[in-house]
Design a protein around this motif. Structure first.
Motif, short mmCIF file in Angstrom:
data_model
loop_
_atom_site.label_atom_id
_atom_site.label_comp_id
_atom_site.label_asym_id
_atom_site.label_seq_id
_atom_site.Cartn_x
_atom_site.Cartn_y
_atom_site.Cartn_z
N MET A 1 45.07 34.47 9.33
CA MET A 1 45.43 34.36 7.92
C MET A 1 46.51 35.38 7.59
SD MET A 1 44.53 32.74 5.11
CE MET A 1 44.00 32.82 3.42
N LEU A 2 47.62 34.90 7.10
CA LEU A 2 48.74 35.79 6.83
C LEU A 2 48.50 36.59 5.55
CD1 LEU A 2 51.69 36.59 7.64
CD2 LEU A 2 52.45 34.80 6.06
N GLU B 1 59.55 44.10 2.47
CA GLU B 1 58.33 43.29 2.35
C GLU B 1 57.44 43.56 3.56
OE1 GLU B 1 59.83 39.33 2.09
OE2 GLU B 1 60.67 39.62 0.08
N TYR B 2 56.15 43.35 3.38
CA TYR B 2 55.18 43.60 4.45
C TYR B 2 54.38 42.32 4.71
CZ TYR B 2 51.01 45.57 6.78
OH TYR B 2 49.98 45.83 7.65
N TYR B 3 54.33 41.93 5.96
CA TYR B 3 53.55 40.75 6.37
C TYR B 3 52.63 41.14 7.52
CZ TYR B 3 57.07 38.20 3.71
OH TYR B 3 57.90 37.77 2.70
N LYS B 4 51.41 40.65 7.48
CA LYS B 4 50.48 40.91 8.57
C LYS B 4 49.84 39.59 9.01
CE LYS B 4 46.82 44.08 10.02
NZ LYS B 4 45.88 45.13 9.61
N PRO B 5 50.44 38.96 10.02
CA PRO B 5 49.89 37.68 10.49
C PRO B 5 48.61 37.88 11.28
CG PRO B 5 51.79 38.35 11.81
CD PRO B 5 51.65 39.37 10.72
N GLY B 6 47.79 36.82 11.31
CA GLY B 6 46.53 36.88 12.04
C GLY B 6 46.59 36.17 13.38
#
Lengths: 178, 279
Positions: A1-2, B7-12
């Protein structure tokens, strides 16, 4: 989940066992947010370059320089500042050994020493040296800091870091493997 | 304080990371993959890098792997140097990583970050260069497994949008008799005048890799051939190895080229002694 954070927004942090909501930019460091939004000024800005250790906090029990972690990275993780330590053995040892001069580095040292004593209560001298080299005391009060650590870990003061001659510049290290 | 916004993104997942990078890149937002982030934060503070977005890979389970599988040791690119050191699974890598910056920084620096960073020493690469090591790389075409040396030529070198997911190492490579030394100018913590890793493989042959000596870390076939030349006395092997260096020796404020060569000679003598003399 992003998970995404595209601009300033609210973040919920777990700090010293309490859920705290802060307003932060994605580019804000944890150090900045702890001090400016939560009033937790125990973590000190020193070099803000990951060198001095004055801003060290615990993340899930491990010492991390809070100038080297974004506040948003701390979401969902337990953050402990020096304000979250209450009457721990290392704090008592610092008082007993008068292990501070100006005091600016003290909170960072206490955090690292507390983590070391918790994770490696039987740490050998190599491990103690390895961990404590993360922090700098510009008053050069290393002897008393070393004695305080020795008190908590149960090592003789003469073997405590900084209690004797300076550590030699590192040379060869043989690895005996498996 | 970082004086600009990103911007900050944290994919799973791996797919989510690749897709996010491609999307942001197509929009011209200059995305950076983000491991421990120590270098990005310190350089951004000085405006030496200006990412428009960072994609934090630490939320991807494959990047956080650290354990054995199929006879190989699997280390996620998002495993920290401290985690690798504490695990004891690859002592030589633990020891090399345990001399990068200081302990509290090692709690944050990831293996992938050390290999991909702009700081030229990339000392965690040395044990991987002398091991039977593969890299698992993610990109638009999916996952691919390649020899580590195919993607590491002194620095992690991947097509834009790709990232290192894991390395995996033959289990026996992690158990070879090994030697590690890091010599610095003054303090224990500092950039290396020389960092050296040497192992002796099952056939008794030496493998060696170095950092701080030339402009980037390296392992050299010619240098190893010299060290393994059974016709020669150890001192002559070392002479020949030094004459076989693949690139000019660094000459900078850390150390002169002459001093680095002096340290290299002594370190090679120590390494050969530590690993049982000549083969």
């Amino acid at each position: 989940m992003l998970f995404e954070m595209r601009g300033p927004g609210a973040l919920e942090l777990d700090v010293n066992g309490e859920k705290r909501t802060v307003l932060a930019r994605p580019a804000d460091t944890l150090l900045h947010v702890l001090r400016s939004q939560l009033g937790l000024t125990g973590a000190k800005p020193g070099c803000e370059n990951g060198d001095c250790g004055a801003c060290t906090v615990l993340i899930e029990g491990w010492p991390v320089k809070s100038c080297l972690i974004l506040a948003v990275e701390a979401v969902g993780r337990q953050v402990t500042t020096v304000e979250g330590l209450r009457d721990t053995p290392i704090q008592r040892a610092f008082v007993q050994k008068q292990a501070f001069n100006c005091g600016y580095c003290t909170s960072g040292f206490i955090i690292v020493c507390h983590s070391l004593a918790t994770i490696h209560p039987n740490a050998d001298q190599e491990t103690v040296d390895h961990w404590l080299q993360s922090n700098i005391c510009r008053c050069t009060g290393y002897r008393e800091i070393g004695e305080a650590v020795g008190l908590v870990l149960g090592t003789p003061a003469s073997e405590a870091p900084g209690a004797g001659a300076p550590s030699p510049v590192d040379g060869a290290q043989e690895s005996t493997l498996c | 304080v970082i004086g600009f916004d990103f911007e900050y993104y944290k994919p799973g997942s791996i797919e989510e990371a690749v897709r996010t990078f491609a999307h942001l890149d197509a929009e011209g937002r200059n995305p950076f993959y983000y491991g421990g982030g120590t270098e990005i934060i310190t350089m951004a503070r000085m405006n030496n890098v200006v990412p428009g977005a960072v994609i934090d890979l630490k939320g991807i389970p494959e990047c956080r792997a650290l354990g054995h599988g199929d006879g190989r040791l699997i280390i996620g690119a998002g495993a920290t140097l401290a985690e690798i050191h504490e695990s004891g699974l690859f002592p030589l890598l633990g020891r090399a990583g345990g001399r990068v910056a200081d302990h509290s920084v090692q709690v944050k620096v990831t293996l992938g970050g050390n290999l991909a960073g702009t700081i030229v020493y990339r000392e965690a690469s040395l044990p991987l260069l002398v091991a039977d090591c593969e890299a698992v790389v993610a990109g638009a075409g999916g996952l691919r497994v390649v020899p580590f040396q195919d993607v590491f030529g002194g620095r992690l070198n991947l097509p834009r949008g790709d990232f290192l997911v894991q390395v995996n190492i033959a289990r026996e490579s992690t158990c070879l008799p090994g030697f590690h030394a890091k010599k610095t100018r003054l303090e224990k913590i500092g950039y290396p005048v020389l960092a050296a890793v040497m192992v002796r493989d099952r056939q008794g042959r030496y493998r060696a890799a170095f950092s701080g000596l030339c402009s980037s870390p390296f392992r050299s076939v010619e240098l190893e051939a010299a060290l393994n030349d059974a016709r020669l006395e150890p001192i002559r092997r070392i002479d020949l190895a030094i004459a076989s260096l693949p690139a000019p020796v660094l000459d900078d404020t850390e150390a002169s080229a002459g001093y680095r060569l002096f340290v290299l000679r002594n370190t090679l003598e120590e390494a050969l002694d530590a690993l049982g003399g000549v083969a």
